[in-house]
Design a protein around this motif. Structure first.
Motif, short mmCIF file in Angstrom:
data_model
loop_
_atom_site.label_atom_id
_atom_site.label_comp_id
_atom_site.label_asym_id
_atom_site.label_seq_id
_atom_site.Cartn_x
_atom_site.Cartn_y
_atom_site.Cartn_z
N CYS A 131 -9.85 0.32 28.37
CA CYS A 131 -8.67 -0.37 28.88
C CYS A 131 -8.85 -0.73 30.35
O CYS A 131 -8.35 -0.05 31.24
CB CYS A 131 -7.43 0.51 28.69
N SER B 141 2.56 -1.88 30.21
CA SER B 141 2.29 -2.03 28.78
C SER B 141 1.55 -3.33 28.49
O SER B 141 0.63 -3.37 27.66
CB SER B 141 3.61 -1.99 28.00
N LYS C 32 -2.07 -3.02 29.47
CA LYS C 32 -2.83 -2.28 28.46
C LYS C 32 -3.10 -3.14 27.22
O LYS C 32 -4.14 -3.02 26.59
CB LYS C 32 -2.08 -1.01 28.09
N TRP C 33 -2.13 -4.01 26.88
CA TRP C 33 -2.32 -4.88 25.73
C TRP C 33 -3.43 -5.91 26.01
O TRP C 33 -4.26 -6.19 25.15
CB TRP C 33 -1.01 -5.59 25.41
N GLY D 268 -6.84 -3.64 26.39
CA GLY D 268 -7.19 -2.71 25.34
C GLY D 268 -6.71 -3.17 23.97
O GLY D 268 -6.64 -4.36 23.68
N TRP D 269 -6.41 -2.20 23.12
CA TRP D 269 -5.95 -2.47 21.76
C TRP D 269 -6.95 -3.37 21.01
O TRP D 269 -6.56 -4.28 20.26
CB TRP D 269 -4.57 -3.13 21.76
N TRP D 270 -8.25 -3.10 21.15
CA TRP D 270 -9.25 -3.98 20.56
C TRP D 270 -9.29 -3.89 19.04
O TRP D 270 -9.62 -4.87 18.37
CB TRP D 270 -10.62 -3.67 21.15
N SER D 271 -8.94 -2.74 18.50
CA SER D 271 -8.92 -2.62 17.04
C SER D 271 -7.87 -3.55 16.43
O SER D 271 -8.11 -4.19 15.40
CB SER D 271 -8.64 -1.17 16.63
N ALA D 272 -6.70 -3.65 17.10
CA ALA D 272 -5.66 -4.56 16.61
C ALA D 272 -6.09 -6.01 16.76
O ALA D 272 -5.84 -6.85 15.89
CB ALA D 272 -4.36 -4.30 17.36
N LYS D 273 -6.77 -6.32 17.86
CA LYS D 273 -7.20 -7.70 18.09
C LYS D 273 -8.33 -8.10 17.15
O LYS D 273 -8.45 -9.28 16.78
CB LYS D 273 -7.63 -7.88 19.54
#
Length: 411
Positions: free
Chosen positions: A34, A113, A116-117, A120-125
């Motif tokens: 992140c 937030s 961080k979005w 990060g959150w690469w699995s969701a992307k």
């Protein structure tokens, strides 16, 4: 009191950890996940993969696309499958970056937030991006062709943003050289750089006359090249006017830019009998054609990436050249504009689609070609003229606005 102290300490520790990540190796940046510095490279890689998918769909995807039932309504027959494949991949890429644009617009603080979005959150992307890429392949051809028409305007917006970024960089470089701290020391460098730029411009114009206007019948190419030479002279004359006094450097660098655009425009012309000996769209595919295509594709991706991270240059570049004072930026501020970054990539998705289809949704492109056709040529030429107009306005605007204020105060 203790709560405030603990909050301050936690904020300092987070800033220290960010500095550690920023100054660390690429592996450490990616491992920590992140952080916005590594995120921009990941988004650039996604954009490159989308470009390669669009190219593969255009040049090698016709057999596979024939098996997709949704393509049976393709109005132009088999030839438009490659074009529609490019537009569908482009639409998926546009949707991904547009969603990221809407969700990160206005982000100003790290550790929030939305920060961080973005970082990060690469699995969701990794789920969202393929899904948004597949969805356009399920849409009817009418929607895709409508997107192709809208992509003309989006690509134009991208070119305008890129143009402003280039001119801002040239202006910033000139201001750095003309700053009081470096004026005397950099005077020789400025003259050398300006002289070199003008020399390259003249050589480039001569080569374009040799390559693209070998005969007096090549009136259009002669007009393009001669008009470019006139525009260089016009920019230099205005920049050296006593009321403007912008120096030699900026018109010289802008001259390089417009000569390059003119060369790209003429090179985008279809293969002619006499007037295009160095055409980009040759009748045979050799290693030079392939290398030229790969270089053009990578250059477009790099240009999109560099323009996307250039959001703060419009706000802070003037402070960089101040006398020994460091740029004042909040400790917890984002390193670049996330919303602007994704907006540039969203318009860049439309732009690469236009390059791969030659700005014409009804004209098939040959393999290993990019940005070829009369539409591409005129888009480049208009872009050159707009670049000169924007540059001249940036030179004249302070004088015009000052005159208007004086007249208003006088009345």
């Amino acid at each position: 009191m203790e709560t405030g102290t603990s909050t301050s300490n936690s904020g300092n520790s987070r800033n220290d950890s960010y500095e550690t990540i920023k100054n660390g190796s690429w592996f450490n940046q990616f491992r920590n996940g992140c952080n916005p510095w590594m995120a921009r490279y990941v988004y650039g890689l996604i954009f490159l993969i989308a470009n390669l998918l669009a190219w593969a769909a255009r040049d090698y995807g016709r057999r596979a696309l024939n098996k997709v039932t949704k393509f049976k309504n393709c109005k132009e027959g088999e030839n438009c499958l490659g074009t529609e494949g490019v537009l569908r991949v482009s639409l998926g890429c546009f949707l991904f970056y547009f969603v990221m644009f809407l969700s990160t617009l206005g982000t100003s603080k790290t550790h929030s937030s939305r920060d961080k979005w973005h970082s990060g959150w690469w699995s969701a992307k990794l789920i969202m991006w393929p899904a948004l890429t597949i969805i356009p392949f399920l849409l009817p051809s009418t929607i895709i062709l409508l997107y192709g028409e809208l992509a003309h305007f989006g690509a134009g917006v991208f070119l305008l943003i890129q143009l402003i970024s280039v001119i801002s960089f040239i202006t910033w470089l000139n201001e750095c050289y003309q700053s009081q701290k470096d004026a005397e020391r950099c005077h020789v460098r400025v003259m050398l750089l300006a002289t070199t730029s003008y020399t390259v411009c003249i050589v480039g114009v001569i080569l374009m006359y040799i390559w693209y206007a070998p005969d007096s019948s090549c009136l259009l190419n002669i007009f393009f090249i001669t008009w470019t030479l006139f525009l260089i002279q016009l920019m230099t004359s205005i920049a050296l006017h006593p009321k403007v006094n912008a120096g030699y450097l900026t018109p010289a660098l802008m001259g390089l830019y417009v000569v390059f655009i003119c060369w790209c425009a003429i090179r985008s012309e279809p293969v002619g009998e006499n007037c295009n000996r160095k055409a980009a769209a040759s009748n045979r595919t050799d290693w030079l054609t392939i290398i030229s295509f790969v270089v053009a594709l990578l250059a477009m991706v790099i240009a999109t990436f560099s323009t996307g991270i250039d959001s703060q240059c419009f706000q802070f570049k003037k402070d960089v050249c101040s006398e020994g004072e460091e740029e004042e930026v909040e400790e917890d501020g984002v390193p670049y504009g996330y919303g602007f970054f994704h907006f540039v990539f969203a318009t860049g998705a439309m732009y690469f689609a236009m390059l791969l289809i030659g700005w014409n949704t009804h004209h098939p492109m040959k393999k290993w070609t990019i940005d070829v056709g009369w539409t591409s040529t005129w888009v480049r030429i208009v872009n050159e003229w707009v670049a000169v107009c924007v540059y001249i306005w940036m030179l004249m605007a302070p004088i015009v606005l000052k005159t208007r204020r004086q007249r208003a105060s006088g009345t």
